[in-house]
Design an enzyme around this catalytic site. Structure first.
Site, PDB file in Angstrom:
ATOM      1  N   GLY A  92       0.829  -1.209   0.000  1.00 41.64           N
ATOM      2  CA  GLY A  92       0.000   0.000   0.000  1.00 41.64           C
ATOM      3  C   GLY A  92       0.861   1.255   0.000  1.00 41.64           C
ATOM      4  O   GLY A  92       0.523   2.252  -0.659  1.00 41.64           O
ATOM      5  N   ARG A 120      -7.777  -2.708  -2.171  1.00 35.53           N
ATOM      6  CA  ARG A 120      -7.593  -1.635  -1.181  1.00 35.53           C
ATOM      7  C   ARG A 120      -7.979  -0.265  -1.758  1.00 35.53           C
ATOM      8  O   ARG A 120      -7.727   0.016  -2.930  1.00 35.53           O
ATOM      9  CB  ARG A 120      -6.143  -1.657  -0.663  1.00 35.53           C
ATOM     10  CG  ARG A 120      -5.893  -2.971   0.071  1.00 35.53           C
ATOM     11  CD  ARG A 120      -4.575  -3.025   0.735  1.00 35.53           C
ATOM     12  NE  ARG A 120      -4.457  -2.053   1.800  1.00 35.53           N
ATOM     13  CZ  ARG A 120      -3.322  -1.807   2.439  1.00 35.53           C
ATOM     14  NH1 ARG A 120      -2.227  -2.453   2.104  1.00 35.53           N
ATOM     15  NH2 ARG A 120      -3.287  -0.919   3.404  1.00 35.53           N
ATOM     16  N   ASP A 313      -0.384  -0.490  12.998  1.00 36.07           N
ATOM     17  CA  ASP A 313       0.078  -1.800  12.515  1.00 36.07           C
ATOM     18  C   ASP A 313       0.321  -2.791  13.654  1.00 36.07           C
ATOM     19  O   ASP A 313       0.515  -3.982  13.409  1.00 36.07           O
ATOM     20  CB  ASP A 313       1.358  -1.639  11.690  1.00 36.07           C
ATOM     21  CG  ASP A 313       1.099  -0.896  10.380  1.00 36.07           C
ATOM     22  OD1 ASP A 313      -0.058  -0.874   9.924  1.00 36.07           O
ATOM     23  OD2 ASP A 313       2.063  -0.337   9.815  1.00 36.07           O
TER      24      ASP A 313
END
Ligand code: S3P
Length: 427
Positions: A92, A120, A313
């Protein structure tokens, strides 16, 4: 990959690989700078190799050896039109930051990635870049493959209020801002990682940050500067949690990046009662220190609000910590987890439940009632590196034996993860 419960603790001094966000940016900004950039500590994970591959396709010479990555910068206006599509794999960061850079080039280019990347959302970068004058086509205006029509475009600086706290969107807008007429201003709802701002400043760009507002004045060019990539706190996170939840453990992780926009994991683990100490501070473009964690009795907590972008994350492995803590942990304001490499809320709820954890999915996170005795199971990874590593850490504390299905997915960000685990006495 089979993992057994650990009964005599994890012990050792380890290094974890280089920071993924900093590694991507070192290659990207090094390519756009005038001069040569020597990068040490670069993360040789698949995501960062995708970034190298994309820039090589645009005529940038990049030498990779065991010791370092050397980027022969072409200057802000030196990228060449690639002969083929750019392929960003699972990354990403590569995809979204490249959108910002490519919006400012004078050629057209198409970019796509793997099955996960094609699902995404990209509208989040297409919207502000279009306001700046970029022309970007995507599937349903939102998904890869994306075609960026840079030729004959003129970009204009804008003031953009980010709808979500995302360093990828912020960076895409600032990178397009390098090529725009006038200043570009980004206002964040909460502070996200600021590696782009720090590195652009180090390369000579005028980037001013005040609270949640960042203002970039486009430079004539950028000047190369060597980068020492710190160890990735997002990779260290797995061992911080392992050291805290597995009795009789003591793990030291060397030279970890502790940029304050990334240290939410430390704040939350300490609030849960984890014994973590910091030593050997060094303050460079990115601050670093050594982290030592010892086994601790964890208690539940609430994780939400402004801390979320500072540990986005790390939430899967924090969910593991919560399952081993006494009492309730609520994770909220974390809708963004649904649009990561997998839907990380659904994935963690499902996998932790398999082990016997009391965990419920909510609209914006999950509620975990910790302290259940967990048992080994066969865990899915959803082709998501962080789910694989989180469940591997969970498995260390589960009674009996567990299995991690397609463990090779860890190569996205941490190719040697299982070797390090072995070195500490796990696996
Ligand atoms: C990243 C930003 C974060 C993070 C990702 C890396 C970056 O994504 O989840 O792993 O390097 O800018 P978002 O900006 O989409 O939150």
């Amino acid at each position: 990959m089979k993992i057994k419960q650990i009964d005599n603790g994890l012990k050792g001094v380890i290094t974890v690989p280089g920071d993924k966000s900093v590694s991507h940016r070192a290659v990207m900004f090094g390519a756009l700078a005038k001069g040569t950039t020597h990068i040490t500590g670069f993360l040789m994970g698949e995501d960062c190799l995708s970034t190298i591959d994309c820039f090589r396709k645009m005529g940038v010479k990049i030498d990779v050896s065991d010791k370092e990555v050397v980027v022969h910068g072409v200057g802000m206006h030196g990228l060449k039109c690639p002969n083929e599509q750019l392929y960003t794999g699972n990354s990403g960061t590569t995809t979204r930051l490249l959108c910002g850079i490519l919006a400012g080039q004078d050629f057209d280019v198409t970019m796509t990635g793997d099955a996960s990347i094609q699902k995404r959302p990209m509208k989040r970068v297409i919207t502000p870049l279009s306001q700046m004058g970029a022309k970007i086509d995507g599937v349903d205006g939102n998904y890869c493959p994306l075609t960026l029509h840079g030729a004959n475009n003129k970009l204009t600086g804008i003031t953009y209020e980010l709808p979500v706290a995302s360093a990828q969107i912020k960076s895409a807008v600032l990178l397009a801002g390098l090529y725009a007429e006038g200043q570009t201003t980004v206002i964040e709802p909460a502070c996200s990682r600021d590696h782009t701002e720090r590195m652009l400043r180090a390369l000579g760009a005028d980037v001013k940050s005040e609270g949640r507002t960042i203002v970039l004045t486009p430079p004539e060019d950028l000047t190369a500067k060597n980068v020492a990539v710190p160890a990735d706190i997002s990779s260290a996170a797995f061992f911080l949690v392992a050291g805290a939840i597995i009795p009789n453990s003591e793990i030291t992780i060397k030279n970890v990046g502790v940029n304050p926009t990334r240290t939410g994991i430390l704040d939350v683990l300490k609030a849960m009662g984890a014994d973590i100490t910091e030593s050997n501070f060094r303050d460079e473009v990115e601050p670093t220190c050594d982290l030592t964690v010892k086994s601790s009795k964890l208690k539940g907590t609430v994780i939400g609000g402004e801390v979320i972008p500072r540990l986005i994350d790390e939430l899967p492995v924090l969910a593991v910590a919560a399952a081993f803590a006494e009492g309730q942990t609520i994770i909220k304001d974390a809708e963004e987890l649904k649009v990561k490499e997998s839907n990380r809320i659904a994935a963690m709820v499902c996998e932790l439940s398999k082990a016997g954890a009391d965990v419920k999915e909510t609209d914006d996170g999950m509620i975990i009632n910790g302290g259940n005795k967990l048992s080994g199971a066969s865990f899915e990874t959803y082709n998501d590196h962080r789910i694989a590593m989180s469940m591997a850490i969970c498995a260390l504390g589960c009674e009996g034996e567990s299995e991690i299905l397609n463990p090779e997915v860890v190569a996205i960000s941490y190719p040697d993860f299982f070797d390090t685990l072995k070195k500490l006495g796990g696996v």
